[in-house]
Design a protein around this motif. Structure first.
Motif, PDB file in Angstrom:
ATOM      1  N   ALA A 197      25.991  19.423  34.368  1.00 31.07           N
ATOM      2  CA  ALA A 197      27.117  20.306  35.162  1.00 31.07           C
ATOM      3  C   ALA A 197      28.178  19.510  35.824  1.00 31.07           C
ATOM      4  N   SER A 198      29.172  19.861  35.979  1.00 32.86           N
ATOM      5  CA  SER A 198      30.462  19.282  36.498  1.00 32.86           C
ATOM      6  C   SER A 198      31.050  19.880  37.406  1.00 32.86           C
ATOM      7  N   THR A 199      30.904  21.177  37.405  1.00 31.27           N
ATOM      8  CA  THR A 199      31.638  22.191  38.331  1.00 31.27           C
ATOM      9  C   THR A 199      30.797  23.503  38.869  1.00 31.27           C
ATOM     10  N   LEU A 200      30.936  23.804  40.245  1.00 28.53           N
ATOM     11  CA  LEU A 200      30.138  24.680  40.794  1.00 28.53           C
ATOM     12  C   LEU A 200      30.811  25.937  41.307  1.00 28.53           C
ATOM     13  N   ALA A 201      30.540  26.969  41.122  1.00 25.22           N
ATOM     14  CA  ALA A 201      31.005  28.274  41.901  1.00 25.22           C
ATOM     15  C   ALA A 201      30.222  28.922  42.540  1.00 25.22           C
ATOM     16  N   VAL A 202      30.292  28.665  43.958  1.00 24.59           N
ATOM     17  CA  VAL A 202      29.145  29.210  44.956  1.00 24.59           C
ATOM     18  C   VAL A 202      29.445  30.266  45.615  1.00 24.59           C
ATOM     19  N   ASP A 203      28.777  31.060  46.045  1.00 23.27           N
ATOM     20  CA  ASP A 203      28.726  32.535  46.705  1.00 23.27           C
ATOM     21  C   ASP A 203      28.704  32.275  48.199  1.00 23.27           C
ATOM     22  N   VAL A 204      28.914  33.251  48.912  1.00 24.99           N
ATOM     23  CA  VAL A 204      29.054  33.081  50.179  1.00 24.99           C
ATOM     24  C   VAL A 204      27.677  33.802  51.017  1.00 24.99           C
ATOM     25  N   GLN A 216      38.136  23.778  53.284  1.00 26.17           N
ATOM     26  CA  GLN A 216      38.907  22.606  53.074  1.00 26.17           C
ATOM     27  C   GLN A 216      37.792  21.822  51.928  1.00 26.17           C
ATOM     28  N   GLN A 217      36.833  22.192  51.786  1.00 28.14           N
ATOM     29  CA  GLN A 217      35.971  21.263  50.849  1.00 28.14           C
ATOM     30  C   GLN A 217      36.067  21.753  49.262  1.00 28.14           C
ATOM     31  N   VAL A 218      36.736  22.987  49.173  1.00 32.24           N
ATOM     32  CA  VAL A 218      36.690  23.652  47.651  1.00 32.24           C
ATOM     33  C   VAL A 218      37.952  23.755  46.996  1.00 32.24           C
ATOM     34  N   ARG A 219      37.985  23.722  45.619  1.00 34.60           N
ATOM     35  CA  ARG A 219      39.305  23.750  44.980  1.00 34.60           C
ATOM     36  C   ARG A 219      39.894  25.185  45.202  1.00 34.60           C
ATOM     37  N   LEU A 220      39.164  26.355  45.386  1.00 32.79           N
ATOM     38  CA  LEU A 220      39.629  27.648  45.279  1.00 32.79           C
ATOM     39  C   LEU A 220      38.715  28.504  46.151  1.00 32.79           C
ATOM     40  N   VAL A 221      39.160  29.590  46.405  1.00 30.55           N
ATOM     41  CA  VAL A 221      38.443  30.470  47.120  1.00 30.55           C
ATOM     42  C   VAL A 221      38.954  31.887  46.237  1.00 30.55           C
ATOM     43  N   ALA A 222      37.860  32.498  45.597  1.00 29.58           N
ATOM     44  CA  ALA A 222      37.997  33.979  44.959  1.00 29.58           C
ATOM     45  C   ALA A 222      37.366  34.800  45.582  1.00 29.58           C
ATOM     46  N   GLU A 233      35.610  34.778  35.687  1.00 25.17           N
ATOM     47  CA  GLU A 233      36.866  34.434  34.639  1.00 25.17           C
ATOM     48  C   GLU A 233      37.859  34.181  35.310  1.00 25.17           C
ATOM     49  N   TRP A 234      38.362  34.649  36.023  1.00 20.24           N
ATOM     50  CA  TRP A 234      39.666  34.654  36.989  1.00 20.24           C
ATOM     51  C   TRP A 234      39.540  33.355  37.462  1.00 20.24           C
ATOM     52  N   ALA A 235      38.386  32.960  38.144  1.00 18.94           N
ATOM     53  CA  ALA A 235      38.487  31.530  38.968  1.00 18.94           C
ATOM     54  C   ALA A 235      38.331  30.440  37.829  1.00 18.94           C
ATOM     55  N   LEU A 236      37.631  30.663  36.868  1.00 22.11           N
ATOM     56  CA  LEU A 236      37.334  29.728  35.896  1.00 22.11           C
ATOM     57  C   LEU A 236      38.779  29.309  35.302  1.00 22.11           C
ATOM     58  N   ASP A 237      39.574  30.312  35.029  1.00 17.52           N
ATOM     59  CA  ASP A 237      40.748  30.209  34.087  1.00 17.52           C
ATOM     60  C   ASP A 237      41.772  29.226  35.055  1.00 17.52           C
ATOM     61  N   ARG A 238      41.857  29.609  36.265  1.00 15.83           N
ATOM     62  CA  ARG A 238      42.789  28.968  37.055  1.00 15.83           C
ATOM     63  C   ARG A 238      42.316  27.494  37.406  1.00 15.83           C
ATOM     64  N   LEU A 239      41.265  27.184  37.407  1.00 16.46           N
ATOM     65  CA  LEU A 239      40.688  25.960  37.450  1.00 16.46           C
ATOM     66  C   LEU A 239      40.717  24.957  36.302  1.00 16.46           C
ATOM     67  N   ASN A 240      40.901  25.844  34.949  1.00 13.73           N
ATOM     68  CA  ASN A 240      40.578  25.161  33.861  1.00 13.73           C
ATOM     69  C   ASN A 240      39.026  24.399  33.796  1.00 13.73           C
ATOM     70  N   TRP A 241      38.209  25.311  34.103  1.00 15.12           N
ATOM     71  CA  TRP A 241      36.840  25.124  34.048  1.00 15.12           C
ATOM     72  C   TRP A 241      36.299  25.704  32.715  1.00 15.12           C
ATOM     73  N   LYS A 242      35.186  24.830  32.098  1.00 12.41           N
ATOM     74  CA  LYS A 242      34.706  25.244  31.033  1.00 12.41           C
ATOM     75  C   LYS A 242      33.223  25.818  31.510  1.00 12.41           C
ATOM     76  N   PRO A 243      32.858  27.152  30.928  1.00 13.31           N
ATOM     77  CA  PRO A 243      31.744  27.845  31.208  1.00 13.31           C
ATOM     78  C   PRO A 243      30.360  26.946  31.107  1.00 13.31           C
ATOM     79  N   GLU A 244      30.546  26.337  30.101  1.00 12.45           N
ATOM     80  CA  GLU A 244      29.010  25.402  29.757  1.00 12.45           C
ATOM     81  C   GLU A 244      28.780  24.352  30.775  1.00 12.45           C
ATOM     82  N   HIS A 245      29.976  23.840  31.345  1.00 13.99           N
ATOM     83  CA  HIS A 245      29.788  22.752  32.413  1.00 13.99           C
ATOM     84  C   HIS A 245      29.851  23.539  33.864  1.00 13.99           C
ATOM     85  N   THR A 246      29.781  24.463  33.893  1.00 11.73           N
ATOM     86  CA  THR A 246      29.797  25.246  35.334  1.00 11.73           C
ATOM     87  C   THR A 246      28.449  25.981  35.567  1.00 11.73           C
TER      88      THR A 246
END
Length: 251
Positions: free
Chosen positions: A3-10, A124-130, A146-159
């Motif tokens: 993994a290289s990218t994380l999408a975290v819930d609140v 301040q610690q994250v790249r994007l808030v979706a 998908e909206w968040a991954l597209d804007r950050l140019n992240w690959k699903p297989e690494h997220t």
């Protein structure tokens, strides 16, 4: 998988959901009794039980004693930041993870969540808030991810998608080709001071979490707290994965 990218819930990951629910229920009770002084607490509590028993997962809460549910939810939103109860250790854990991985927030939360995240030092610690309230798609619709991954140019297989619900978080994440980690926090929250003890007691006794079943997946983990995720990720996800829970529960 590395993994290289994380999408975290609140909710249920960074702060507890339950104080918002209880503040909302207290407001509904007060407004409903104003409309009908003959309404008893017993009748209200039975309506609460019925509401949670038949509630459709993923729908917004203001539908109990309409329009008072909507009015109460607006009041909750107006005091959102004051109702936030951070999950112990979660903010520090997010900071540590964000130091090792590119991180974003993907959550079903009202706009007021932005102020709460700012006050907690998270924005301040994250790249994007979706947020669904900003983007227009709500989980479990995979288009929010998908909206968040597209804007950050992240690959699903690494997220890795990190959430507290298998139906809202893990299921759409795995369908997109991401990995998923479900955080199962304890019940360390406190009811807001104004909440009637009878309402709190009934709420605590409700099964307010939504189950979900699926096949096991090598891209899925279950952890007790956000801080435990680091051990899984730093090992490259090679630990024995937890089985997909057949009786998983969620707010």
């Amino acid at each position: 998988m590395r993994a290289s990218t994380l999408a975290v819930d609140v909710g249920g990951v960074l702060y507890y959901d339950e104080p918002f629910d209880l503040a909302w229920l207290q407001g509904v009770w007060e407004l409903a009794q104003e409309d009908d002084p003959t309404l008893t607490m017993d009748a209200f509590l039975q309506a609460v039980r019925d509401f949670y028993r038949h509630r459709t997962p993923g729908t917004p809460p203001p539908s109990l004693f309409p329009p008072n549910g909507t009015k109460s939810w607006q009041c909750v939103r107006e005091r959102w930041t004051s109702l936030v109860q951070p999950i112990p250790g979660a903010v520090d854990a997010l900071g540590q993870l964000a130091g090792e991985y590119e991180t974003c927030i993907v959550a079903n939360q009202p706009l007021e969540c932005l102020s709460a995240l700012g006050a907690m030092g998270i924005e301040q610690q994250v790249r994007l808030v979706a947020l669904d309230s900003l983007v227009g798609y709500a989980k479990p619709d995979p288009r929010l991810f998908e909206w968040a991954l597209d804007r950050l140019n992240w690959k699903p297989e690494h997220t890795v998608v990190v959430g507290d619900r298998t139906d809202h978080d893990a299921a759409p994440a795995l369908a997109l080709g991401c990995s998923a980690a479900i955080v199962n926090v304890d019940g360390g929250w406190s009811a807001p001071a104004e909440v009637d003890p009878e309402i709190e007691a009934v709420y605590r006794g409700l099964e307010t979490r939504q189950g979900y079943t699926s096949e096991g997946s090598a891209r899925y983990w279950s952890v007790a707290a956000l801080g435990d995720l680091a051990d899984v990720l730093w090992a490259g996800g090679r630990e024995e994965c937890c089985p997909w829970p057949s009786q998983e529960v969620h707010p």
